[in-house]
Design an enzyme around this catalytic site. Structure first.
Site, short mmCIF file in Angstrom:
data_model
loop_
_atom_site.label_atom_id
_atom_site.label_comp_id
_atom_site.label_asym_id
_atom_site.label_seq_id
_atom_site.Cartn_x
_atom_site.Cartn_y
_atom_site.Cartn_z
N ASP A 56 0.88 -1.16 0.00
CA ASP A 56 0.00 0.00 0.00
C ASP A 56 0.93 1.22 0.00
OD1 ASP A 56 -2.08 1.76 0.07
OD2 ASP A 56 -3.11 0.84 1.77
C1 BGC Z 1 -4.97 3.36 0.19
C2 BGC Z 1 -5.08 2.34 -0.94
C3 BGC Z 1 -4.99 3.04 -2.27
C4 BGC Z 1 -3.68 3.81 -2.33
C5 BGC Z 1 -3.46 4.52 -3.63
C6 BGC Z 1 -3.76 4.27 0.00
O1 BGC Z 1 -3.82 5.36 0.89
O2 BGC Z 1 -4.91 2.70 1.42
O3 BGC Z 1 -6.29 1.64 -0.83
O4 BGC Z 1 -5.06 2.11 -3.30
O5 BGC Z 1 -3.68 4.78 -1.29
O6 BGC Z 1 -4.33 5.57 -3.80
#
Ligand code: BGC
Length: 749
Positions: A291
């Site tokens: 993530d």
């Molecule tokens: C989130 C993810 C997301 C990523 C990219 C993160 O803050 O937890 O679910 O895909 O950002 O935007």
């Protein structure tokens, strides 16, 4: 036979010598991955592992990634992503000299999240906002969810996105989870089945998915570092099971590891999770990405098999290069991860040079968004046929901000930049109902002044601040109760990444909402008129204390951009509701099993104990005999169904067959959801199968057959680290909710 002349032989030999001396051109797809990797410099390999979004234009604060001060060696510059598909979450790093393109990754669970406007053109790039995943799960309709996936996949494809960062399938462990709207259910079977349907839909369009957040990311409080303390059995049966189903049934191209730790180890640094379980045991053969900015130890992430570190910074690539050079990191791990990344890149539209149109068929997709919205709305209460509206209903006194500013989806990366949201007000007007004009004006002015009061969000990271409902005097309400045929009140909520919800003014109703319900009920009932409550929410709220005020309660969730059109079709009776809860609505917050130890930001928690074990949601309420406000699997219809010829029996393969006939015995066409629960010898009740009927006309029947296989009945043996069927008596139950069981039968295994 012709003989070659001496001159010809010399020419042929010469050509042969030149060919074997010219270095072979190495190119991804034409050469093997091994040849490509051998031709890469260590720096290039390290860059391929860390993605390519230095500076991350969304404005992440420096140091966001924890121990790394991300931008201390490079000034923030506009990310690569902005130059390919603006607003996408990130890209990988391309190595053009070897034919490796940078591929594009974009959120998310309710639709493709990219920037809708670009400075250099008047063209727009809006995406369809489908309903939130929670609504999708409440449809219990995997076929329609797959169609939603096909639309999202097509939009990703036509906008130049290679991998959709969805679906998300963490468990609704507690109603306060700030991202529950992005997740399906409190139950791993529904979560896994829905995710598999979605992945199959998206990937059928030739773009990839990333099932996330692997695993046990069930709260937003301190999500970047919190340590989820979970016993092995619970971990496998409750928090990994959905991912296992999705991996096995749909082969997602990628998995996104979660921010948090499980039992002391960051998910992104955990070889047991990412390698032994995900790859070796489940057969996952795609790539794992972090993530955004997750974890602490980049080198350990590489070793653990977290192939791609997103969103990427030169600083991390540099770290990897140094670690290889000083012997801290074996280059074989780098090569292994690059190999997996290259395998995924080779499948992408960008690698295949797909000429994307940037004009997906948004009209057609809007229809599917409407269709799934109709499938997943849940009728919680309907006294004396308050719904659907009778012919006499023409003028509606519609209150609540959510009527006029209906919330389509949640915030953060689960949001979608859509062209419009059809409000409930607009939906009702389009169906020919009248709403006092001045009400719309009053609510618009109220929303504006509330927005001014709470001020602008300081950043993308701040969840939306909830606006206060408008207060009305009894006198004012009386005027509308006299002039209109019915009262309607919409209660709305929003939440998103970075924060969990609160009990006060969020799970519980606000003072203003409570007052409104009391007053509306009094005023409209005094005039013998009905009060309908519409819940436009992303997560569970308290309902027990106020449900008596309403004649009917329709839970519409955050139903995507076609919100008003779909809600109005249900209220007016064009479509009978057929959604069923994929989670429990408790009587009070303290009934929730994790209520006392769910992380509270006030305590800055470092750990979160999963003390309730597998007793999450309905499993707890059934085992402890605690009556919820609305139970898991529950949902009313405008019609009624009869279940006949129900049988639960062993077949000759030792499987358990569950057969029955569902007949529509009411006055409306409608759909029923049949659910099979099994109580194992250890006393835990689990949903094992479900099926939704087609739309049954009055008097029409449908025969349903479901088979419980050996695999369906297994439990996890933590001591021996394996799944097994515990010998003993299993109680098999068929019904249309976790509490409404039509037939229950003990079978011995
Ligand atoms: C989130 C993810 C997301 C990523 C990219 C993160 O803050 O937890 O679910 O895909 O950002 O935007």
């Amino acid at each position: 036979m012709r003989f070659l002349s001496r001159q010809n032989i010399t020419l042929i030999l010469g050509a042969f010598v030149i060919a074997s001396c010219t270095p072979k051109k190495i190119e991804l797809g034409k050469s093997s991955n091994q040849e490509v990797i051998a031709a890469m410099t260590l720096e290039e390999k390290a860059q391929v592992l860390v993605g390519n979004d230095p500076g991350f234009p969304r404005g992440y604060p420096s140091g966001f990634g924890g121990a790394d001060t991300l931008f201390n060696t490079q000034p923030p510059v506009v990310g690569h992503t902005e130059k390919i598909v603006p607003g996408a979450a990130g890209t990988t790093y391309g190595v053009p000299r070897l034919g490796i393109p940078a591929i594009v990754l974009a959120d998310g669970p309710a639709g493709v999240r990219i920037d809708p406007l670009r400075p250099d053109t008047a063209k727009t790039y809006y995406a369809t906002a489908f309903p939130i995943e929670t609504l999708l799960a409440c449809s219990w309709d995997t076929a329609t969810v797959r169609r939603v996936g096909e639309c999202m996949g097509k939009e990703a494809l036509e906008y130049g996105v290679d991998i959709l960062l969805a679906p998300a399938l963490n468990i609704h462990r507690n109603p306060l989870g700030g991202r529950n709207f992005e997740y399906y259910s409190e139950d791993p079977l529904i979560s896994g089945e829905m995710a598999a349907a979605m992945v199959n839909g998206v990937q059928s369009m030739g773009v990839g998915t990333s099932i996330k957040h692997f695993a046990a990311n069930n709260n937003e409080t301190n999500r970047m570092s919190i340590d989820a303390k979970i016993d092995e059995k619970t971990l496998h049966e409750t928090y990994l099971k959905g991912f296992e189903i999705a991996v096995k049934k749909s082969h997602p191209w990628t998995v996104m590891s979660a921010y948090n730790k499980i039992n002391g180890v960051y998910c992104s640094e955990n070889p047991v999770l990412l390698d032994s379980i995900l790859r070796k045991s489940w057969g996952f053969d795609g790539l794992v990405m972090t993530d955004w900015f997750a974890g602490r130890d980049r080198i350990q992430q590489v070793i653990a098999g977290n192939d791609l570190l997103m969103p990427g910074s030169f600083y991390i690539a540099e770290k990897i290069v140094k670690a290889v050079r000083n012997g801290e990191l074996d280059e074989k791990f780098v090569d292994r991860n690059v190999d997996r990344i290259l395998d995924v890149i080779k499948k992408t539209p960008r690698f295949k040079k797909y000429a994307y149109s940037e004009t997906p068929d948004l009209k057609a997709h809007a229809k599917i968004a409407e269709q799934i919205a109709l499938e997943g709305m849940v009728l919680l209460k309907n006294e004396k046929g308050a719904l659907p509206f009778t012919q006499k209903i023409k003028n509606i006194a519609a209150f609540g901000m959510g009527t006029y500013q209906t919330i389509a989806v949640g915030t953060g990366s689960g949001n979608v930049n859509r062209a419009y949201t059809i409000s409930l007000n607009e939906g009702l007007l389009a169906q020919g109902y009248a709403i006092p004009k001045e009400l719309e004006g009053i609510y618009e002015a109220h929303v504006e002044s509330e927005k001014k009061r709470v001020g602008e969000k300081s950043s993308y990271f701040q969840p939306d601040i909830m606006l206060k409902e408008k207060e009305w005097s009894v006198n004012e309400l009386n005027k509308y109760a006299s002039s209109c045929d019915l009262g309607l009140f919409t209660i709305s909520r929003t939440s998103g990444e970075f924060a969990d919800r609160k009990i006060e003014d969020d799970f519980a109703l606000t003072q203003e909402e409570q007052q409104m319900l009391k007053k509306l009920s009094r005023v409209f009932h005094a005039k013998n008129k009905k009060l309908i409550v519409v819940l436009n929410i992303g997560g569970v709220i308290e309902t027990a204390s106020w449900k008596n005020y309403a004649d009917a309660i329709l839970l519409v969730w955050q139903p995507g951009q076609e919100a008003g059109t779909a809600i109005a079709q249900i209220l007016s009776g064009q479509v009978s509701p057929s959604g069923k809860l994929s989670m429990t609505f408790p009587n009070k917050y303290t009934d929730v099993p994790s209520a006392t130890y769910f992380p509270d930001p006030a305590n800055d928690p470092k750990e979160v104990a999963y003390t309730e074990g597998g007793y999450v949601g309905y499993k707890h309420y059934l085992a402890k005999g605690v009556k919820p406000s609305y139970e898991f699997g529950y949902g009313l219809s405008y019609t009624s169904f009869d279940a006949k010829d129900i049988s639960i029996a062993h077949n000759k393969n030792g499987e358990v067959e569950c057969d029955l006939t569902i007949t529509n015995v009411g006055d409306f066409a409608g759909k029923e959801v049949v659910q099979v629960y099994v109580k194992d010898p250890q006393g835990l009740v689990k949903l094992k199968k479900f099926a939704k009927t087609r739309n049954l006309k009055v008097d029409e029947s449908s025969v349903i057959k479901m088979t419980l296989t050996h695999d369906d009945l297994e439990s996890y043996n933590a001591k021996q680290s394996k799944w097994e069927v515990i010998p003993g008596i299993y109680q098999v139950m068929i019904g249309n909710s976790s509490e409404n069981i039509w037939l229950s039968k003990d079978i011995e295994l």
